[in-house]
Scaffold this motif. Structure first.
Motif, PDB file in Angstrom:
ATOM      1  N   GLY A  35       0.810  -1.208   0.000  1.00 26.74           N
ATOM      2  CA  GLY A  35       0.000   0.000   0.000  1.00 26.74           C
ATOM      3  C   GLY A  35       0.840   1.252   0.000  1.00 26.74           C
ATOM      4  N   ILE A  36       0.223   2.335  -0.468  1.00 27.19           N
ATOM      5  CA  ILE A  36       0.841   3.667  -0.467  1.00 27.19           C
ATOM      6  C   ILE A  36       0.144   4.494   0.612  1.00 27.19           C
ATOM      7  CG2 ILE A  36       1.360   5.739  -1.816  1.00 27.19           C
ATOM      8  CD1 ILE A  36       2.643   3.238  -3.003  1.00 27.19           C
ATOM      9  N   TYR A  37       0.938   5.158   1.438  1.00 26.12           N
ATOM     10  CA  TYR A  37       0.419   5.940   2.559  1.00 26.12           C
ATOM     11  C   TYR A  37       0.952   7.357   2.481  1.00 26.12           C
ATOM     12  CZ  TYR A  37      -0.566   1.311   4.438  1.00 26.12           C
ATOM     13  OH  TYR A  37      -1.034   0.028   4.600  1.00 26.12           O
ATOM     14  N   ASN A  38       0.166   8.310   3.004  1.00 29.01           N
ATOM     15  CA  ASN A  38       0.694   9.662   3.109  1.00 29.01           C
ATOM     16  C   ASN A  38       1.570   9.748   4.358  1.00 29.01           C
ATOM     17  OD1 ASN A  38      -1.007  10.074   5.337  1.00 29.01           O
ATOM     18  ND2 ASN A  38      -2.506  11.234   4.160  1.00 29.01           N
ATOM     19  N   ILE A  39       2.188  10.886   4.574  1.00 35.90           N
ATOM     20  CA  ILE A  39       3.158  11.026   5.651  1.00 35.90           C
ATOM     21  C   ILE A  39       2.490  10.932   7.026  1.00 35.90           C
ATOM     22  CG2 ILE A  39       3.213  13.540   5.966  1.00 35.90           C
ATOM     23  CD1 ILE A  39       6.248  11.197   5.410  1.00 35.90           C
ATOM     24  N   LEU A  40       1.146  11.068   7.066  1.00 37.07           N
ATOM     25  CA  LEU A  40       0.400  10.904   8.317  1.00 37.07           C
ATOM     26  C   LEU A  40       0.046   9.442   8.588  1.00 37.07           C
ATOM     27  CD1 LEU A  40      -2.050  13.931   7.931  1.00 37.07           C
ATOM     28  CD2 LEU A  40       0.073  13.831   9.250  1.00 37.07           C
ATOM     29  N   GLU A  42      -1.956   7.600   6.603  1.00 35.92           N
ATOM     30  CA  GLU A  42      -3.262   7.261   6.049  1.00 35.92           C
ATOM     31  C   GLU A  42      -3.085   6.567   4.696  1.00 35.92           C
ATOM     32  OE1 GLU A  42      -5.497  11.199   7.861  1.00 35.92           O
ATOM     33  OE2 GLU A  42      -4.483  11.326   5.936  1.00 35.92           O
ATOM     34  N   LYS A  43      -3.752   5.427   4.526  1.00 38.07           N
ATOM     35  CA  LYS A  43      -3.627   4.693   3.259  1.00 38.07           C
ATOM     36  C   LYS A  43      -4.298   5.480   2.150  1.00 38.07           C
ATOM     37  CE  LYS A  43      -3.726   0.194   2.832  1.00 38.07           C
ATOM     38  NZ  LYS A  43      -4.218  -1.204   2.767  1.00 38.07           N
ATOM     39  N   ILE A  44      -3.581   5.614   1.031  1.00 31.82           N
ATOM     40  CA  ILE A  44      -4.094   6.332  -0.129  1.00 31.82           C
ATOM     41  C   ILE A  44      -4.512   5.346  -1.215  1.00 31.82           C
ATOM     42  CG2 ILE A  44      -3.484   7.963  -1.960  1.00 31.82           C
ATOM     43  CD1 ILE A  44      -1.461   9.145  -0.022  1.00 31.82           C
ATOM     44  N   ILE A  45      -3.661   4.346  -1.455  1.00 30.95           N
ATOM     45  CA  ILE A  45      -3.882   3.406  -2.553  1.00 30.95           C
ATOM     46  C   ILE A  45      -3.393   2.023  -2.128  1.00 30.95           C
ATOM     47  CG2 ILE A  45      -3.198   2.801  -4.933  1.00 30.95           C
ATOM     48  CD1 ILE A  45      -2.647   5.838  -5.318  1.00 30.95           C
ATOM     49  N   THR A  46      -4.147   0.996  -2.499  1.00 30.85           N
ATOM     50  CA  THR A  46      -3.675  -0.378  -2.355  1.00 30.85           C
ATOM     51  C   THR A  46      -3.187  -0.822  -3.732  1.00 30.85           C
ATOM     52  OG1 THR A  46      -5.224  -0.860  -0.580  1.00 30.85           O
ATOM     53  CG2 THR A  46      -4.322  -2.745  -1.781  1.00 30.85           C
ATOM     54  N   LEU A  47      -1.891  -1.142  -3.834  1.00 30.92           N
ATOM     55  CA  LEU A  47      -1.330  -1.588  -5.116  1.00 30.92           C
ATOM     56  C   LEU A  47      -1.480  -3.095  -5.293  1.00 30.92           C
ATOM     57  CD1 LEU A  47       1.994   0.462  -5.270  1.00 30.92           C
ATOM     58  CD2 LEU A  47      -0.149   0.935  -6.430  1.00 30.92           C
ATOM     59  N   VAL A  48      -1.296  -3.846  -4.210  1.00 28.57           N
ATOM     60  CA  VAL A  48      -1.386  -5.306  -4.260  1.00 28.57           C
ATOM     61  C   VAL A  48      -2.127  -5.770  -3.014  1.00 28.57           C
ATOM     62  CG1 VAL A  48      -0.089  -7.480  -4.267  1.00 28.57           C
ATOM     63  CG2 VAL A  48       0.828  -5.494  -5.467  1.00 28.57           C
ATOM     64  N   ASN A  49      -3.074  -6.688  -3.192  1.00 28.90           N
ATOM     65  CA  ASN A  49      -3.720  -7.359  -2.063  1.00 28.90           C
ATOM     66  C   ASN A  49      -4.208  -8.699  -2.593  1.00 28.90           C
ATOM     67  OD1 ASN A  49      -4.913  -8.141   0.291  1.00 28.90           O
ATOM     68  ND2 ASN A  49      -6.573  -6.651   0.217  1.00 28.90           N
ATOM     69  N   GLU A  50      -3.267  -9.639  -2.734  1.00 30.88           N
ATOM     70  CA  GLU A  50      -3.609 -10.927  -3.326  1.00 30.88           C
ATOM     71  C   GLU A  50      -2.555 -11.975  -2.993  1.00 30.88           C
ATOM     72  OE1 GLU A  50      -3.772  -9.545  -7.374  1.00 30.88           O
ATOM     73  OE2 GLU A  50      -1.776 -10.277  -7.792  1.00 30.88           O
ATOM     74  N   TYR A  51      -2.916 -13.209  -3.244  1.00 30.36           N
ATOM     75  CA  TYR A  51      -2.010 -14.336  -3.042  1.00 30.36           C
ATOM     76  C   TYR A  51      -0.971 -14.351  -4.153  1.00 30.36           C
ATOM     77  CZ  TYR A  51      -0.537 -19.116  -2.071  1.00 30.36           C
ATOM     78  OH  TYR A  51       0.206 -20.226  -1.761  1.00 30.36           O
ATOM     79  N   LYS A  52       0.297 -14.480  -3.778  1.00 35.38           N
ATOM     80  CA  LYS A  52       1.383 -14.518  -4.764  1.00 35.38           C
ATOM     81  C   LYS A  52       2.264 -15.737  -4.485  1.00 35.38           C
ATOM     82  CE  LYS A  52       1.300 -10.195  -6.722  1.00 35.38           C
ATOM     83  NZ  LYS A  52       0.978 -10.070  -8.139  1.00 35.38           N
ATOM     84  N   VAL A  53       2.786 -16.329  -5.553  1.00 33.49           N
ATOM     85  CA  VAL A  53       3.734 -17.433  -5.415  1.00 33.49           C
ATOM     86  C   VAL A  53       5.138 -16.850  -5.229  1.00 33.49           C
ATOM     87  CG1 VAL A  53       2.300 -18.997  -6.784  1.00 33.49           C
ATOM     88  CG2 VAL A  53       4.058 -17.610  -7.916  1.00 33.49           C
ATOM     89  N   PRO A  54       6.117 -17.658  -4.767  1.00 32.51           N
ATOM     90  CA  PRO A  54       7.473 -17.129  -4.579  1.00 32.51           C
ATOM     91  C   PRO A  54       8.038 -16.548  -5.870  1.00 32.51           C
ATOM     92  CG  PRO A  54       7.262 -19.273  -3.543  1.00 32.51           C
ATOM     93  CD  PRO A  54       6.003 -19.054  -4.336  1.00 32.51           C
ATOM     94  N   GLY A  55       8.821 -15.480  -5.738  1.00 30.02           N
ATOM     95  CA  GLY A  55       9.437 -14.866  -6.902  1.00 30.02           C
ATOM     96  C   GLY A  55       9.755 -13.408  -6.654  1.00 30.02           C
ATOM     97  N   VAL A  56      10.252 -12.756  -7.704  1.00 29.85           N
ATOM     98  CA  VAL A  56      10.563 -11.334  -7.659  1.00 29.85           C
ATOM     99  C   VAL A  56       9.507 -10.607  -8.481  1.00 29.85           C
ATOM    100  CG1 VAL A  56      12.262  -9.553  -8.235  1.00 29.85           C
ATOM    101  CG2 VAL A  56      13.027 -11.787  -7.407  1.00 29.85           C
ATOM    102  N   TYR A  57       8.923  -9.573  -7.913  1.00 30.28           N
ATOM    103  CA  TYR A  57       7.849  -8.831  -8.558  1.00 30.28           C
ATOM    104  C   TYR A  57       8.232  -7.364  -8.693  1.00 30.28           C
ATOM    105  CZ  TYR A  57       4.989 -12.910  -7.562  1.00 30.28           C
ATOM    106  OH  TYR A  57       4.484 -14.183  -7.513  1.00 30.28           O
TER     107      TYR A  57
END
Length: 90
Positions: A35-40, A42-57
């Motif tokens: 997620g991306i948060y402001n300096i306070l 507070e969450k601004i944006i969720t970029l990823v919220n899912e199941y992932k297999v091992p690896g580099v993303y």
């Protein structure tokens, strides 16, 4: 370059406008939250919220619509939590 440890790398480029890339490594499968948060904190944006297999993303974050300033991105998975600061300059 996959490794057996969790990592959340510093975004590149930083400072950025309007987009930047965020890389992370998963040695084990699991639900990943990025997620991306402001300096306070507070969450601004969720970029990823899912199941992932091992690896580099690599996730591209496009900050169009956000104001210039400091932001924090944070990854959480399987008890691992890491965050970094990034700067948007318009």
């Amino acid at each position: 370059n996959y490794s057996n440890s969790y990592s959340l790398e510093q975004n590149y480029p930083n400072p950025f406008n309007p987009a930047t890339s965020i890389r992370f490594n998963l040695p084990y499968a699991g639900n990943v939250k990025l997620g991306i948060y402001n300096i306070l904190g507070e969450k601004i944006i969720t970029l990823v919220n899912e199941y992932k297999v091992p690896g580099v993303y690599t996730i591209i974050f496009d900050a169009n619509g956000l104001n210039s300033g400091m932001y924090i991105y944070k990854m959480e998975t399987n008890g691992f939590i890491q965050s970094h600061k990034m700067t948007l300059i318009k």
